[in-house]
Scaffold this active site. Structure first.
Site, mmCIF file in Angstrom:
data_model
loop_
_atom_site.group_PDB
_atom_site.id
_atom_site.type_symbol
_atom_site.label_atom_id
_atom_site.label_comp_id
_atom_site.label_asym_id
_atom_site.label_seq_id
_atom_site.Cartn_x
_atom_site.Cartn_y
_atom_site.Cartn_z
ATOM 1 N N ASP A 177 -72.740 22.943 -20.929
ATOM 2 C CA ASP A 177 -73.473 23.928 -20.090
ATOM 3 C C ASP A 177 -73.276 24.007 -18.504
ATOM 4 O O ASP A 177 -72.394 23.050 -18.053
ATOM 5 C CB ASP A 177 -75.033 23.655 -20.001
ATOM 6 N N ASP B 195 -67.476 22.504 -13.537
ATOM 7 C CA ASP B 195 -68.590 21.595 -13.736
ATOM 8 C C ASP B 195 -69.461 22.026 -15.151
ATOM 9 O O ASP B 195 -70.407 22.580 -14.862
ATOM 10 C CB ASP B 195 -69.385 21.132 -12.757
ATOM 11 N N GLU C 69 -77.210 19.111 -20.291
ATOM 12 C CA GLU C 69 -76.842 18.020 -19.348
ATOM 13 C C GLU C 69 -77.564 18.553 -17.727
ATOM 14 O O GLU C 69 -78.386 17.736 -17.200
ATOM 15 C CB GLU C 69 -75.352 17.758 -19.204
ATOM 16 N N GLU C 70 -77.407 19.815 -17.462
ATOM 17 C CA GLU C 70 -77.691 20.239 -16.106
ATOM 18 C C GLU C 70 -79.401 20.399 -16.024
ATOM 19 O O GLU C 70 -79.796 20.410 -14.946
ATOM 20 C CB GLU C 70 -76.969 21.463 -15.851
ATOM 21 N N ASP D 117 -66.784 14.006 -15.888
ATOM 22 C CA ASP D 117 -67.689 14.960 -15.191
ATOM 23 C C ASP D 117 -68.051 14.468 -13.845
ATOM 24 O O ASP D 117 -69.306 14.277 -13.567
ATOM 25 C CB ASP D 117 -69.096 14.906 -16.136
ATOM 26 N N HIS E 11 -71.703 23.385 -8.024
ATOM 27 C CA HIS E 11 -73.025 24.081 -8.220
ATOM 28 C C HIS E 11 -72.808 25.220 -6.901
ATOM 29 O O HIS E 11 -74.222 25.230 -6.532
ATOM 30 C CB HIS E 11 -74.082 22.716 -7.813
#
Length: 393
Positions: free
Chosen positions: A100, A128, A161-162, A185, A366
């Site tokens: 994700d 990411d 994960e996020e 990651d 992000h």
């Protein structure tokens, strides 16, 4: 001579390569470009999961499974698990990245230069963690095609994960035989090896007051937003020391400007590499909230949960030693460092799998200015391949 030809001639020298280039740079770049064009934000990992499953089968996985994570978490897609045989008799090594992205990338417009890949600024890039997926796939392909020594490999690509490491948390860890692994990651430069991350607590506090007409009889009301604001003002936020941070991230409350609000919700977090420190902060914050509510004659509902435990790997652990030797083989200096965030590695470590986090070559994660620095991306591919080779010795 054209500029791009000069760059590719001097790039190995700039990276300090003193060995043969192993990864296929063109192939890993094309894979990354394909992955970032698959939108996997907003809990919709089904499409990218389908693509990755097919890819794992094509490169020779002995087993590929997709679990039912979305039945438990909502959304689409599941965690992917795959096994690959090794060339030596040893315990498997875990390789993991997440499917994700922190935000959607629908309609992404890619800008590629000689040195980096980014977007036009209207969306994030999704390096990411699609760079991590590409690095893992390329490392396995390189090892198998070149018949390089390596231990058996177990691969886990997670969903959500996020959203708080949710996919890793519901993944059936009993499937894993690995006792160590690489979480591909991280942010950082080639040579950075992330051996530590903090304990993380999430809190949700709801102040409960009493509604009243703000113009006619405000004295009959108890303003929940004022309670919340006074509590927030009484606490320290931001970076508290080199180990600890605190943040208020969400405030929700009120119905209209002429109504004394009877409810206000505050959501935030505490992080620290020092467990006692973060537990003390949580207790202090709870005491402040309860004291303010009592002062105003209102009530408070206080919820807190631990998202993940702190991680600290020793330089003497085999997984760290292997990565350090891989870094040194490129003429780089290993830099053992801690990060302020968590990864799926926090979840796997809690189940006895010692995981080192590797950077992926990305910057400004992000955000719409996110980019993939190609020289760093390729260097991380070399480091991952060489680290797996070290673990076969």
């Amino acid at each position: 001579m054209k500029r791009w030809m000069v760059i590719w001639i001097i790039l190995p020298l700039l990276l300090g390569f003193n060995q043969q280039q192993l990864v296929n740079r063109e192939r890993i770049t094309e894979l990354f470009l394909h992955l970032v064009q698959i939108d996997s934000g907003s809990e919709n990992e089904a499409e990218i999961a389908h693509f990755v499953v097919d890819l794992l089968k094509r490169i020779g996985a002995d087993e590929v499974l997709v679990d039912n994570a979305s039945e438990k978490l909502g959304g689409t897609g599941g965690n992917i698990f795959a096994r690959f045989k090794g060339t030596v008799l040893a315990l498997p090594v875990l390789l993991s990245a997440h499917l994700d992205t922190v935000a959607p990338t629908k309609g992404i417009r890619i800008v590629r230069t000689e040195t980096e890949i980014k977007t036009d600024g209207t969306t994030i890039l999704g390096a990411d963690n699609k760079a991590g997926i590409a690095l893992i796939i390329e490392a396995i392909q390189t090892l198998r095609e070149r018949n390089l020594p390596h231990p058996p490999i177990e691969v886990v690509f997670t969903v959500r994960e996020e959203k708080g490491l949710l996919g890793a948390k519901v993944f059936d860890k009993t499937k894993l035989k690995a006792r160590s692994g690489f979480i591909v990651d991280g942010a950082g430069k080639p040579g950075d090896l992330i051996v530590g991350s903090p304990t993380h607590f999430r809190f949700e506090v709801t102040f409960i007051g009493k509604a009243a007409h703000a113009g006619v009889e405000p004295e009959k009301g108890i303003n929940a937003i004022v309670m919340a604001s006074e509590a927030i003002s009484a606490m320290k936020w931001g970076r508290l020391d080199e180990d600890t941070t605190a943040n208020v991230g969400v405030i929700e409350g009120g119905q209209a400007m002429n109504i004394v609000p009877d409810r206000c919700k505050v959501v935030g977090e505490f992080r620290s590499h020092d467990l006692k420190m973060v537990e003390n902060l949580l207790a202090e914050w709870k005491g402040i909230c309860e004291g303010i509510a009592q002062k105003f004659g209102g009530k408070v509902e206080f919820l807190a949960e631990k998202s993940f435990d702190a991680v600290q790997l020793s330089p003497d652990e085999p997984i760290v030693k292997a990565a350090m030797k891989a870094v040194q083989s490129l003429g780089l200096k290993p830099n053992l460092k801690r990060m302020g965030g968590g990864t799926d590695g926090n979840v796997f470590i809690a189940h006895g799998i010692r995981c080192l986090v590797l950077p992926t070559g990305g910057e400004n994660y992000h955000s719409p200015s996110e980019s993939l620095v190609l020289a760093d991306f390729y260097a991380m591919g070399e480091i991952l391949v060489r680290a797996l080779m070290e673990l076969a010795k």
